[in-house]
Design an enzyme around this catalytic site. Structure first.
Site, short mmCIF file in Angstrom:
data_model
loop_
_atom_site.label_atom_id
_atom_site.label_comp_id
_atom_site.label_asym_id
_atom_site.label_seq_id
_atom_site.Cartn_x
_atom_site.Cartn_y
_atom_site.Cartn_z
N SER A 101 73.72 9.39 0.00
CA SER A 101 72.44 9.84 -1.07
C SER A 101 72.12 8.35 -1.56
O SER A 101 71.69 7.70 -0.86
CB SER A 101 73.27 10.51 -2.15
OG SER A 101 72.36 10.95 -3.23
N HIS A 126 69.62 12.73 1.55
CA HIS A 126 69.13 13.95 0.87
C HIS A 126 68.17 13.74 -0.25
O HIS A 126 68.14 12.52 -0.70
CB HIS A 126 70.32 14.92 0.61
CG HIS A 126 71.15 14.59 -0.50
ND1 HIS A 126 72.29 15.04 -0.59
CD2 HIS A 126 71.22 13.37 -1.29
CE1 HIS A 126 72.80 14.64 -1.75
NE2 HIS A 126 72.27 13.43 -2.11
#
Length: 203
Positions: A101, A126
């Site tokens: 992330s 993501h």
């Protein structure tokens, strides 16, 4: 039982005896930052403060940032990202363990040619989340628009740092997108997979 922050001996130049200082302080003296936990405002404030200090001490010497993080706050991560670009030293980024992330975002944000991963690192991209959206319909709409704006901007930055087309980034981050160290190199998140610290220092 928590063991607290490890302490290591350090002898100041010209001093006959060593003193015990925190491991973090010792790493800072070597211009090494370690993001080894979820990224929140407290961690970001510390990392930003140290980067500003190291910039004032020597604006020409690289700063090395090791990352082993599951990600965290978008706003905290962006504070670190903006500071990386605000100061003069090159930022060497090294993934050890995982960079997921926002951790992967910062890994890719290092100076081109100086972004590394250790062989068994895992990297995950993501789409960003700004948390649960609650409240009145108008508040939900405002928050949803902001989430889309942030998502778009982060995807644009990832496209710049990796060299991937924006459309591919947008497709890939719709779901958790895992890469090995070698796959991250092929994708453009890192420049090289390394074995030894000297390989990063010699970049």
């Amino acid at each position: 039982m928590p063991i607290g922050v490890p302490r290591v001996p350090y002898r100041l130049p010209g001093e006959p005896y060593s003193q015990w200082i925190s491991l973090d302080d010792r790493l800072y003296q070597e211009r090494i930052l370690f993001i080894g936990e979820p990224i929140d405002d407290s961690l970001a404030n510390t990392i930003v403060g140290v980067m500003l200090y190291l910039n004032s001490q020597d604006p020409q010497k690289d700063i090395v940032m090791y990352i082993n993080s599951p990600g965290g706050s978008v706003t905290a991560g962006m504070a670190i990202y903006d500071t990386m670009n605000h100061i003069k030293p090159d930022i060497v980024t090294v993934c050890v363990g995982q960079a997921a992330s926002m951790g992967a975002f910062l890994l890719a944000a290092g100076t081109k040619g100086k972004r590394f991963a250790l062989p068994h690192s895992r990297i995950m991209l993501h789409q960003p989340s700004l948390g649960t959206i609650q409240g009145q319909a108008s508040d939900i709409e405002i928050r949803a628009r902001e989430t889309l704006r942030v998502k778009r901007r982060m995807n644009e930055i990832l496209a710049q740092t990796t060299g991937q087309p924006l459309e591919k980034i947008e497709r890939d981050v719709e779901r958790d997108f895992y890469l090995s160290a070698t796959e991250a190199q092929a994708y453009g998140i890192v420049d090289r997979v390394i074995q030894e610290r000297s390989e990063a220092m010699a970049s």
